[in-house]
Design a protein around this motif. Structure first.
Motif, short mmCIF file in Angstrom:
data_model
loop_
_atom_site.label_atom_id
_atom_site.label_comp_id
_atom_site.label_asym_id
_atom_site.label_seq_id
_atom_site.Cartn_x
_atom_site.Cartn_y
_atom_site.Cartn_z
N PRO A 1 10.47 50.32 -10.32
CA PRO A 1 11.91 50.34 -10.03
C PRO A 1 12.44 48.96 -9.63
N HIS B 1 15.61 47.52 -8.33
CA HIS B 1 16.88 48.01 -7.79
C HIS B 1 17.96 46.94 -7.76
N SER B 2 18.29 46.34 -8.89
CA SER B 2 19.35 45.33 -8.95
C SER B 2 20.28 45.63 -10.10
N GLY C 1 19.05 48.61 -12.46
CA GLY C 1 20.46 48.93 -12.20
C GLY C 1 21.36 48.64 -13.39
N GLN D 1 19.91 57.08 -10.21
CA GLN D 1 19.60 57.10 -8.78
C GLN D 1 18.50 58.12 -8.49
N PHE E 1 15.27 56.39 -9.46
CA PHE E 1 14.90 55.42 -8.42
C PHE E 1 14.27 56.17 -7.23
N GLU F 1 10.46 55.61 -6.21
CA GLU F 1 10.27 54.85 -4.96
C GLU F 1 9.56 55.71 -3.91
#
Lengths: 217, 456
Positions: free
Chosen positions: A13, A15-16, A73, A126, A129, A133
């Motif tokens: 993941p 996350h950006s 992202g 989401q 993620f 995560e």
């Protein structure tokens, strides 16, 4: 091009949002004249410090996460058209990139290299993620034929869209160059119709090749 | 129902439809450079193919070239090898090359229009995202990847999905000291770095119409920074005047005009999206973050927004900070966005008789050899040198951290280029995007300054 049908893998993941291709592979690494070896410089400035040591806070250096799916992202791959970004991701070992939106040029570059961009809704992104995560061993299943992505064992899935032509190419390993070359006669016919083979196509603007609807009366 | 300009040009180039909104489109002009072409040449060679239409492809060396001592061999071996490979490939495949040392060499998006290779109504591609620049002439021009460069080599065609269309109308007049660069930075700040994703843009309205071709090129150049496939402007008298008499322009303009004069969006054409902007809202713009959408009016303060924290920490700024007065280290005036003669003239006018701030390094990099010669003819080079600026040779220079021109880690650079991404101008470099006027004001004062204060 390699064929792609299904993939069942753990995921990494990232996350950006708005990850630009300058981050995927900085310009100073674009000097090669072949397509090989870009994986080692993937995300170089996020991945390594000034002395070339791995930065512990970057996800690719987090040993809990591995796999051939990158989850990122929205607006992944924006900026420069450098196909080196797709080569670097592929040579690092990624086969699928999941995001809620892909920049146009990157999407084409990925597809032309057998790297599947899977576009999902922001809500589903989401969820992905969250699942990955929370449990880095969580497998994600990507089924190109059914156009479906799912979180294995969780009963959670989403359909993704892919253009029919692109899908056929990916599933069979077809290449756009082969297809275009096979259309040589059509292309020559177009050229002839438009300008009698000359570059100055506007000379034949009244020709049938030009849609009559846009010619002023 | 009428058609948009984009759809008129697209429809005139469809060789074959491949269903589901995918078309095989014919490419009129293909520009190539040393970075994104070598693998495409190897690709067609491996397949045993020849370049289908060599006369439609034009090459130049720009990304890797040094901007000092261009008569000497390129020092860095990998840059040198890539530039040499381009020359070898062009000789082998019979492609016209405006290489290093050629009188017409320069940034690909500067030389195309200059040489009259960019003409209204064309489809133009290049392995470079700023190909959108050529849309200023009323072209469908967009950046492609290397696999697609290979496809154009092999067939002069590409398989593309038809993008949606968006019109951005900028009505009214822009104020004194506000430039085309400020207009486009304003638009990007308004709709964000992904705000036009999936669209092809058409710019319209009085403020756009009253711009010179060079201003229009600055506008179209940055279409990609909103995620758009490209952006175009309907050609008009300004366009035809610019094209007339250029090296590759048609001799009989009247014949071309038959086609060119129908290159506009019909009154009843429907766009998928419309955006209206009043030019009087626009002020000189400045970026504070790490993508071109992170911009504000020069007098404003950095907004408070959680999502900006990573960008602000990279830039060493805080929310609520004023950009005015921030100390800077470098100024770069150049790139395919702002390196043309009008940019240099505007800069020189503001510089004349003044000196740069002692701690600032200032690089003026003309977009092409032709721009450089013209600047010297007008004595602009002397004005810059007397002010303590460096007047360099043509190339992409410090726009992208690839050649020798890089900004050191942690340093601030006010740049007239198009991207302020992390590390774009060199590892750890901090880029602040602005117009040539704002860049000059920063060079003279050593800090972010509203150029209008110096103009009046």
């Amino acid at each position: 091009m390699k064929k792609f049908t299904t993939l069942n893998s753990t995921a990494i993941p990232l996350h950006s949002e708005n990850v630009d291709t300058d981050q995927v592979i900085p310009a100073r690494f674009l000097k090669a004249v072949s397509k090989e070896g870009f994986g080692k410089n993937l995300f170089y400035d996020w991945r390594y410090d000034d002395n070339g040591n791995p930065k512990s806070d970057f996800i690719l250096n987090d040993l809990r996460f591995s796999g051939s799916i990158l989850i990122a992202g929205k607006n992944f791959g924006c900026g420069s058209s450098r196909e080196h970004a797709a080569w670097a991701l592929g040579s690092f070992g990624f086969k699928v990139i999941v995001s809620s939106f892909f920049a146009d040029i990157f999407r084409n570059n990925a597809l032309n290299n057998g790297l599947l961009p899977v576009q999902v809704s922001e809500i589903y992104l989401q969820q992905l993620f969250f699942s990955v995560e929370n449990d880095p061993r969580q497998k994600i299943v990507v089924d190109l034929e059914r156009e479906m992505i799912s979180i294995e064992g969780k009963g959670s899935h989403q359909r993704f869209e892919i253009n029919a032509y692109r899908k056929t190419c990916m599933m069979n390993g077809y290449d756009a160059v082969d297809f275009l070359v096979s259309r040589k006669n059509k292309i020559e016919e177009f050229e002839q119709k438009r300008n009698g083979g000359k570059m100055e196509f506007w000379n034949s603007v009244t020709d049938t090749a030009f849609p009559p609807s846009i010619i002023p009366v | 129902m009428g058609k948009t300009l984009f759809n008129k040009i697209w429809d005139a180039h469809v060789v074959e439809s491949i269903g589901e909104d995918m078309d095989m489109i014919y490419i009129d002009r293909h520009f190539i450079h040393e970075v994104t072409s070598p693998q495409a040449f190897s690709g067609i060679e491996k397949r045993g193919l020849k370049i289908f239409r060599t006369e439609n492809t034009i090459a130049t060396a720009d990304h890797n070239v040094p901007t000092l001592d261009q008569h000497l061999p390129i020092k860095e071996q990998f840059s040198r090898r890539q530039v040499e490979r381009l020359t070898e490939n062009c000789v082998k495949h019979d492609i016209e090359l405006y290489g290093l040392g050629h009188e017409s060499q320069g940034i690909v998006h500067v030389i195309g229009p200059e040489l009259g290779l960019t003409l209204p109504g064309m489809t133009i591609v290049c392995g470079d995202s700023h190909t959108s620049t050529h849309g200023a002439f009323g072209c469908i021009a967009f950046g492609i990847g290397t696999s697609e460069v290979e496809q154009v080599f092999a067939s002069q065609c590409l398989i593309q999905s038809r993008p949606k269309t968006m019109r951005i109308t900028v009505d009214g007049k822009i104020g004194m000291g506000v430039t085309a660069k400020d207009v486009i930075l304003y638009i990007i700040a308004k709709i964000s770095t992904s705000g036009a994703a999936g669209y092809f843009l058409e710019y319209a309205g009085e403020a756009i119409r009253s711009m010179s071709m060079e201003g229009r090129m600055t506008i179209c150049n940055m279409s990609i920074e909103m995620g758009a496939r490209g952006g175009l402007i309907a050609p008009d008298e300004t366009t035809f005047e610019y094209v007339k008499g250029r090296k590759n322009a048609p001799e009989k303009l009247s014949e071309a005009n038959l086609y060119w004069e129908i290159l506009f969006s019909d009154d009843d054409a429907i766009f998928n999206k419309e955006l209206f902007i009043n030019a009087s809202e626009i002020e000189p713009m400045i970026t504070f973050g790490t993508n071109p959408g992170m911009g504000i009016k020069i007098s404003e303060t950095i907004p408070a927004d959680q999502s900006l924290s990573k960008a602000l920490s990279y830039m060493g700024f805080s929310e609520g900070d004023k950009m005015l007065g921030k100390k800077i280290d470098y100024v770069f005036i150049g790139s395919c966005t702002n390196s043309r003669i009008e940019d240099l003239r505007a800069a020189a006018q503001l510089v004349k008789g003044k000196k740069k701030a002692a701690h600032v390094s200032v690089w003026i990099v003309p977009g092409s050899q032709a721009v450089s010669r013209q600047a010297q003819r007008e004595g602009l080079d002397k004005i810059f040198i007397e002010a303590g600026f460096e007047f360099r040779q043509a190339g992409c220079s410090a726009c992208l951290g690839m050649n020798e021109d890089k900004i050191p880690e942690g340093k601030y650079c006010v740049a007239t280029s198009n991207r302020n991404f992390e590390g774009r101008q060199g590892q750890g470099a901090r880029t602040i995007l602005a117009s040539p006027l704002t860049a000059v004001a920063a060079a003279l004062t050593g800090k972010i300054t509203d150029a209008r204060a110096l103009l009046s």
